[in-house]
Design a protein around this motif. Structure first.
Motif, PDB file in Angstrom:
ATOM      1  N   ALA A   8       0.668  -0.899   0.158  1.00 34.28           N
ATOM      2  CA  ALA A   8      -0.040   0.160  -0.105  1.00 34.28           C
ATOM      3  C   ALA A   8       0.838   0.931  -0.216  1.00 34.28           C
ATOM      4  O   ALA A   8       1.469   0.891   0.233  1.00 34.28           O
ATOM      5  CB  ALA A   8      -1.021  -0.262   0.954  1.00 34.28           C
ATOM      6  N   PRO A   9       0.444   2.417  -0.895  1.00 37.60           N
ATOM      7  CA  PRO A   9       1.414   3.203  -1.165  1.00 37.60           C
ATOM      8  C   PRO A   9       0.984   4.722   1.193  1.00 37.60           C
ATOM      9  O   PRO A   9       1.755   5.209   0.908  1.00 37.60           O
ATOM     10  CB  PRO A   9       0.421   4.431  -1.618  1.00 37.60           C
ATOM     11  CG  PRO A   9      -0.883   3.450  -1.852  1.00 37.60           C
ATOM     12  CD  PRO A   9      -0.682   2.083  -1.463  1.00 37.60           C
ATOM     13  N   THR A  10       0.826   3.684   1.569  1.00 42.34           N
ATOM     14  CA  THR A  10       0.798   4.661   2.890  1.00 42.34           C
ATOM     15  C   THR A  10       0.544   3.325   4.402  1.00 42.34           C
ATOM     16  O   THR A  10      -0.269   2.730   4.006  1.00 42.34           O
ATOM     17  CB  THR A  10      -0.537   5.483   3.254  1.00 42.34           C
ATOM     18  OG1 THR A  10      -2.025   5.026   3.234  1.00 42.34           O
ATOM     19  CG2 THR A  10      -0.190   6.842   2.160  1.00 42.34           C
ATOM     20  N   LEU A  11       1.273   3.779   5.165  1.00 44.66           N
ATOM     21  CA  LEU A  11       1.019   3.257   6.818  1.00 44.66           C
ATOM     22  C   LEU A  11      -0.719   2.973   6.939  1.00 44.66           C
ATOM     23  O   LEU A  11      -1.530   1.929   7.083  1.00 44.66           O
ATOM     24  CB  LEU A  11       1.328   3.825   7.773  1.00 44.66           C
ATOM     25  CG  LEU A  11       2.653   3.829   7.566  1.00 44.66           C
ATOM     26  CD1 LEU A  11       3.632   4.360   8.662  1.00 44.66           C
ATOM     27  CD2 LEU A  11       3.221   1.995   7.733  1.00 44.66           C
ATOM     28  N   GLU A  12      -1.748   3.999   6.908  1.00 47.63           N
ATOM     29  CA  GLU A  12      -3.123   3.443   7.233  1.00 47.63           C
ATOM     30  C   GLU A  12      -3.732   2.638   6.309  1.00 47.63           C
ATOM     31  O   GLU A  12      -4.173   1.745   6.431  1.00 47.63           O
ATOM     32  CB  GLU A  12      -4.142   5.157   6.599  1.00 47.63           C
ATOM     33  CG  GLU A  12      -3.181   5.919   7.859  1.00 47.63           C
ATOM     34  CD  GLU A  12      -1.720   6.875   7.962  1.00 47.63           C
ATOM     35  OE1 GLU A  12      -1.361   6.512   6.527  1.00 47.63           O
ATOM     36  OE2 GLU A  12      -1.708   6.977   8.749  1.00 47.63           O
ATOM     37  N   GLY A  13      -3.392   2.982   5.012  1.00 45.13           N
ATOM     38  CA  GLY A  13      -3.825   2.395   3.255  1.00 45.13           C
ATOM     39  C   GLY A  13      -3.806   0.613   4.149  1.00 45.13           C
ATOM     40  O   GLY A  13      -4.357  -0.677   3.431  1.00 45.13           O
ATOM     41  N   LEU A  14      -2.024   0.318   3.967  1.00 45.00           N
ATOM     42  CA  LEU A  14      -1.456  -1.228   4.235  1.00 45.00           C
ATOM     43  C   LEU A  14      -2.333  -1.692   5.657  1.00 45.00           C
ATOM     44  O   LEU A  14      -2.569  -2.602   5.620  1.00 45.00           O
ATOM     45  CB  LEU A  14      -0.104  -0.978   4.683  1.00 45.00           C
ATOM     46  CG  LEU A  14       0.246  -2.217   5.313  1.00 45.00           C
ATOM     47  CD1 LEU A  14       0.495  -3.198   4.191  1.00 45.00           C
ATOM     48  CD2 LEU A  14       1.794  -1.742   5.902  1.00 45.00           C
ATOM     49  N   ALA A  40       5.024  -2.679   2.646  1.00 44.94           N
ATOM     50  CA  ALA A  40       4.546  -4.348   2.295  1.00 44.94           C
ATOM     51  C   ALA A  40       4.348  -4.358   3.845  1.00 44.94           C
ATOM     52  O   ALA A  40       5.039  -4.180   4.442  1.00 44.94           O
ATOM     53  CB  ALA A  40       4.972  -4.437   1.696  1.00 44.94           C
ATOM     54  N   GLN A  41       3.692  -5.582   3.753  1.00 46.52           N
ATOM     55  CA  GLN A  41       3.690  -6.124   5.065  1.00 46.52           C
ATOM     56  C   GLN A  41       3.366  -8.206   4.279  1.00 46.52           C
ATOM     57  O   GLN A  41       2.286  -8.447   3.492  1.00 46.52           O
ATOM     58  CB  GLN A  41       2.724  -5.769   6.148  1.00 46.52           C
ATOM     59  CG  GLN A  41       2.297  -6.622   7.008  1.00 46.52           C
ATOM     60  CD  GLN A  41       2.945  -7.052   7.910  1.00 46.52           C
ATOM     61  OE1 GLN A  41       3.643  -5.803   8.713  1.00 46.52           O
ATOM     62  NE2 GLN A  41       3.863  -8.011   8.706  1.00 46.52           N
ATOM     63  N   GLN A  42       4.011  -8.800   4.998  1.00 49.78           N
ATOM     64  CA  GLN A  42       3.717 -10.043   4.652  1.00 49.78           C
ATOM     65  C   GLN A  42       3.091 -10.639   5.922  1.00 49.78           C
ATOM     66  O   GLN A  42       2.926 -10.343   6.827  1.00 49.78           O
ATOM     67  CB  GLN A  42       4.800 -11.184   4.552  1.00 49.78           C
ATOM     68  CG  GLN A  42       5.150 -12.442   4.374  1.00 49.78           C
ATOM     69  CD  GLN A  42       6.159 -13.037   4.339  1.00 49.78           C
ATOM     70  OE1 GLN A  42       7.643 -12.518   4.571  1.00 49.78           O
ATOM     71  NE2 GLN A  42       7.003 -13.919   3.847  1.00 49.78           N
ATOM     72  N   LEU A  43       2.340 -11.822   5.549  1.00 48.07           N
ATOM     73  CA  LEU A  43       1.164 -12.626   5.798  1.00 48.07           C
ATOM     74  C   LEU A  43       0.995 -13.945   5.797  1.00 48.07           C
ATOM     75  O   LEU A  43       1.932 -14.553   4.802  1.00 48.07           O
ATOM     76  CB  LEU A  43      -0.343 -12.754   6.078  1.00 48.07           C
ATOM     77  CG  LEU A  43      -1.209 -10.918   5.613  1.00 48.07           C
ATOM     78  CD1 LEU A  43      -2.320 -10.035   4.991  1.00 48.07           C
ATOM     79  CD2 LEU A  43      -1.444  -9.876   7.750  1.00 48.07           C
TER      80      LEU A  43
END
Length: 72
Positions: A8-14, A40-43
């Motif tokens: 996502a482009p922003t932390l809030e969007g992520l 980015a965040q990995q799940l």
């Protein structure tokens, strides 16, 4: 084991994107990564966890009540 990467482009969007995956049995793996286009965040999720969630959802479904009408 299943892996998924959310960007996502922003932390809030992520955060809002990742929040949609948590009820489906996904768990956070590692830290939030910053890259040129945003964050980015990995799940990660085990297949047995997704099956377990489906079984729990079926068990929690309320039994349908039958309506009976008394004849007087």
């Amino acid at each position: 084991m299943e892996y998924n990467i959310i960007t996502a482009p922003t932390l809030e969007g992520l955060a809002s994107e990742v929040a949609g995956y948590i009820p489906q049995g996904w768990k956070l793996k590692g830290a939030i990564l910053e890259h040129m286009n945003g964050y980015a965040q990995q799940l990660v999720r085990h297949p047995k966890d997704s099956i377990r969630l489906q079984q729990m959802a079926q068990a929690e479904a309320p039994a349908r009540q039958r309506r009976t009408r008394w004849i007087e």
